[in-house]
Design an enzyme around this catalytic site. Structure first.
Site, short mmCIF file in Angstrom:
data_model
loop_
_atom_site.label_atom_id
_atom_site.label_comp_id
_atom_site.label_asym_id
_atom_site.label_seq_id
_atom_site.Cartn_x
_atom_site.Cartn_y
_atom_site.Cartn_z
N VAL A 150 27.77 45.27 48.85
CA VAL A 150 27.95 45.69 47.47
C VAL A 150 28.26 44.51 46.56
O VAL A 150 28.31 44.65 45.34
CB VAL A 150 29.09 46.74 47.37
CG1 VAL A 150 30.45 46.08 47.54
CG2 VAL A 150 29.01 47.49 46.05
N GLU A 151 28.43 43.32 47.14
CA GLU A 151 28.76 42.14 46.34
C GLU A 151 27.63 41.11 46.40
O GLU A 151 26.63 41.24 45.72
CB GLU A 151 30.11 41.57 46.76
CG GLU A 151 31.24 42.58 46.52
CD GLU A 151 32.60 42.06 46.88
OE1 GLU A 151 33.07 41.13 46.19
OE2 GLU A 151 33.22 42.58 47.83
#
Length: 347
Positions: A138-139
């Site tokens: 998600v990063e």
């Protein structure tokens, strides 16, 4: 820390200091010196940690290096902007593929003084923390192999790693990448706030700010927010006295419980450090509160069981503004170009 112990600590501290708010500034300064410590100058930290200029410089390049991400778009600075208080000033950070992260981004400024990193303390230090976002889907959504291939493909980085980690046979590796980022982030401290100058004996705080400091101590805020970083040194339930509603404390995020799998750690989080807090809205791990006065009021009722009145909230908030220190002066690096061997970006 259990809810019972945390509650007892908060209430006991508040009861133990009933007259702090009425102390004069000299007496209050002595009380504050026993509870807080000033942020040291960066050269003191560098010497204490044994960092070298080559490690710090490499770490700075890597902190601003978008090619550590799979998309070649996201950097450490994306979510921890040194120009905006070390955070990104959005509710939750936006990562790979425009995904929204689950929690508000903590500031990187003075993070070296925290007991552990992330809201749930799952990383023991800045080196371990640096590895997390690079790999998180998600990063930055990269892998250690991809990071190493990227850095090995760029001659300037190969040279810099050799200087930063002399004597190692293969210095360009994922572990040293994190070590270098840690070295740079260690320098991101903010000394010489007006509160630090007050601790040093200078009369730089006005009557309202001194009143706010007295209330901060007297009401028990220091039970969770003390030490050099005015917080960041322990874990406490969000809602020691009264748990906030789901709009502030999402029920699905059980905090440190996801790290320890211990029932008493449900909704337990690391106490947020308050240095430079005036620069890092929105607040709390959910990022749902944008106003600092509102955050102070919520802490009074949820953590201390005390409904602060308007004047008290105002005074404490004014005091918190004195915690803003000198911001790091960071020159954005000119990064080396990719080569034909550099892995291409991917969505």
């Amino acid at each position: 820390m259990s809810r019972r112990i945390a509650t007892a600590l908060c209430l006991a501290l508040a009861a133990a200091m009933p007259a702090v708010a009425s102390q004069n500034s000299t007496e209050l300064r002595e009380t504050a010196r026993a509870l807080f410590k000033p942020v040291p100058e960066v050269n003191v930290i560098i010497e204490e940690k044994g960092l070298t200029p080559d490690q710090i410089e490499l770490g700075k390049w890597l902190f601003f290096e978008p090619r550590l991400s799979k998309s070649h778009v996201i950097t450490c600075n994306t979510c921890h902007s040194v120009g905006t208080g070390g955070a990104d000033n959005v509710r939750t950070s936006i990562g790979h593929g425009w995904q929204a992260g689950p929690r508000n981004s903590p500031t990187v400024l003075n993070a070296v003084f925290n007991i552990a990193q992330f809201w749930d303390g799952r990383a023991a230090d800045l080196k371990e923390q640096a590895k997390g976002p690079i790999q998180a889907s998600v990063e930055m959504n990269a892998t250690p192999d991809q990071v190493e291939a990227t850095l090995l493909s760029i001659p300037e980085y190969v040279e810099m790693f050799a200087k930063a980690f002399p004597g190692e046979q293969d210095p360009v590796n994922f572990d040293n990448t994190a070590r270098a980022i840690e070295a740079f982030e260690t320098t991101l401290v903010t000394p010489n706030s007006r509160f630090d100058k007050f601790l040093a004996g200078e009369d730089v705080m006005n009557d309202m700010e001194i009143k706010g400091l007295g209330l901060f101590i007297n009401k028990g805020c220091v039970a969770c927010h003390a030490g050099i970083n005015v917080g960041g040194q322990g874990y406490f339930p969000f809602g020691v006295i009264q748990r906030p509603g789901a709009e502030i404390l999402p029920e699905g995020d059980k905090g440190r419980f996801t790290v320890t799998n211990t029932a008493t750690d449900e909704y337990v989080f690391r106490a947020g450090p308050l240095r430079n807090i005036a620069l890092t809205a929105p607040y709390f791990h959910s990022g749902e509160v944008w106003d600092l006065e509102e955050a102070v009021a919520i802490m009074g009722s949820s953590q201390l069981g005390h409904e602060l009145n308007g004047d008290e909230v105002k005074a404490i908030t004014v005091f918190l503004h004195t915690l803003t220190g000198e911001q790091p002066k960071v020159e954005y690096p000119t990064l080396p170009p990719s080569t034909k061997d550099t892995p291409r970006p991917s969505n």
